[in-house]
Design an enzyme around this catalytic site. Structure first.
Site, mmCIF file in Angstrom:
data_model
loop_
_atom_site.group_PDB
_atom_site.id
_atom_site.type_symbol
_atom_site.label_atom_id
_atom_site.label_comp_id
_atom_site.label_asym_id
_atom_site.label_seq_id
_atom_site.Cartn_x
_atom_site.Cartn_y
_atom_site.Cartn_z
ATOM 1 N N ARG A 131 -19.035 -0.713 -12.239
ATOM 2 C CA ARG A 131 -18.915 -1.529 -11.039
ATOM 3 C C ARG A 131 -20.011 -1.229 -10.038
ATOM 4 N NH1 ARG A 131 -13.358 -2.713 -11.225
ATOM 5 N NH2 ARG A 131 -12.766 -4.240 -9.692
ATOM 6 N N LYS A 144 -11.350 -11.274 -15.937
ATOM 7 C CA LYS A 144 -11.866 -10.228 -16.832
ATOM 8 C C LYS A 144 -10.744 -9.629 -17.670
ATOM 9 C CE LYS A 144 -13.312 -7.593 -13.475
ATOM 10 N NZ LYS A 144 -12.912 -8.424 -12.313
ATOM 11 N N ARG A 194 0.371 -7.273 -6.984
ATOM 12 C CA ARG A 194 -0.341 -6.016 -6.734
ATOM 13 C C ARG A 194 -0.579 -5.813 -5.243
ATOM 14 N NH1 ARG A 194 -5.283 -6.124 -10.925
ATOM 15 N NH2 ARG A 194 -6.347 -5.482 -9.023
ATOM 16 N N ARG A 204 -1.083 -14.300 -8.905
ATOM 17 C CA ARG A 204 -1.041 -13.349 -10.027
ATOM 18 C C ARG A 204 0.205 -12.471 -9.950
ATOM 19 N NH1 ARG A 204 -5.899 -9.480 -11.411
ATOM 20 N NH2 ARG A 204 -5.753 -8.957 -9.203
ATOM 21 N N ARG A 219 -12.445 -7.127 -1.207
ATOM 22 C CA ARG A 219 -12.862 -6.845 -2.590
ATOM 23 C C ARG A 219 -14.021 -7.760 -2.989
ATOM 24 N NH1 ARG A 219 -7.336 -7.563 -5.475
ATOM 25 N NH2 ARG A 219 -8.503 -7.296 -7.406
#
Ligand code: AP5
Ligand code: MG
Length: 213
Positions: free
Chosen positions: A88, A13, A160, A127, A171
């Site tokens: 969300r 996203k 992160r 990431r 998540r």
């Protein structure tokens, strides 16, 4: 043009939202980035949000909605925006819809970047994020020019806190329970467009441009 990005954590996203924002000259508004900036600056909001984020839970709607509505009321959003990570939950979507209704406005497109769970955990562990400007890289797919350094602003890149595999699984569960119902919500409003997010990011972007025109 008002656009919402939907999709699981790690679907891409943020990556696509940044490219859309640049092409159509509208701001990229990411609630996750807003929270991370607050955590970095040690604000009260940041302290509250961090607890939830590190556990892979959603930050409560009471904290999230006001921040988002304040942000989209700013001057740079008057010609539209790309929302990434908001809404969300169904209540968040309803608050946004009510606020837009009052202005005689609506969401033009909800773009669902579709990536199966199997692909997600792999993506997340690779990431690297810049906490200063929000840029995102991937050590294999989208490496920065210089290892560990942001191409855009020269800051240090980090993994992160919420990208640890066990938090990612949480998540994903939260996504399926609370966020996935938004696919029906926007489908009912005839603004939902789904793209296959498993392909190369340039191909995903080409599909999105074909939708947005
Ligand atoms: P947020 O920051 O929004 O995280 P998220 O939804 O979990 O999504 P990510 O940012 O992890 O993934 P992404 O889809 O943006 O993927 P990316 O482009 O980086 O939220 C974090 C937390 O904040 C939440 O868990 C929650 O606690 C809280 N929060 C935020 N908003 C909230 C709200 N509205 N209400 C309540 N709580 C809220 O891509 C992932 C990786 O894959 C990158 O490394 C990228 O380089 C790579 N990649 C991207 N596209 C491709 C591709 N096509 N091929 C290969 N690799 C790719
Ligand atoms: Mg993101």
């Amino acid at each position: 043009m008002k656009i919402i990005m939907l999709g699981a954590p790690g679907a891409g996203k943020g990556t696509q939202a940044k490219m859309i924002a640049e092409k159509y000259s509208v701001p990229h508004v990411s609630t996750g980035d807003i929270f991370r900036a607050n955590i970095k600056n040690g604000t009260e909001l940041g302290k509250q949000a961090k607890e939830y984020m590190d556990a892979g839970k959603l930050v409560p709607d009471e904290l999230t909605v006001k921040i988002l509505l304040d942000r989209v009321a700013q001057d740079d959003c008057k010609n539209g925006y790309v929302l990434d990570g908001f809404p969300r939950t169904i209540p968040q979507a309803q608050v946004l819809e009510d606020a837009l209704n009052k202005l005689g406005e609506k969401i033009d497109y909800a773009i669902n970047v579709d990536v199966p769970d199997e692909n997600i955990v792999k993506r997340m562990s690779g990431r690297r994020a810049c906490l200063k400007c929000g840029a995102t890289y991937h050590i294999e797919h989208i490496p920065p020019k210089q290892e560990g350094i942001c191409d855009t602003c020269g800051s240090e890149l980090v993994l992160r806190d919420d990208d640890k595999p066990e938090t990612v699984l949480n998540r994903l569960k939260v996504y399926h329970d609370q966020t996935q119902p938004l696919i029906d919500f926007y489908s009912e409003r005839n603004v939902l467009k789904t793209v296959d997010g498993t392909r190369d990011l340039k191909d995903v972007f080409a599909d999105i441009i074909a939708i947005l025109g």
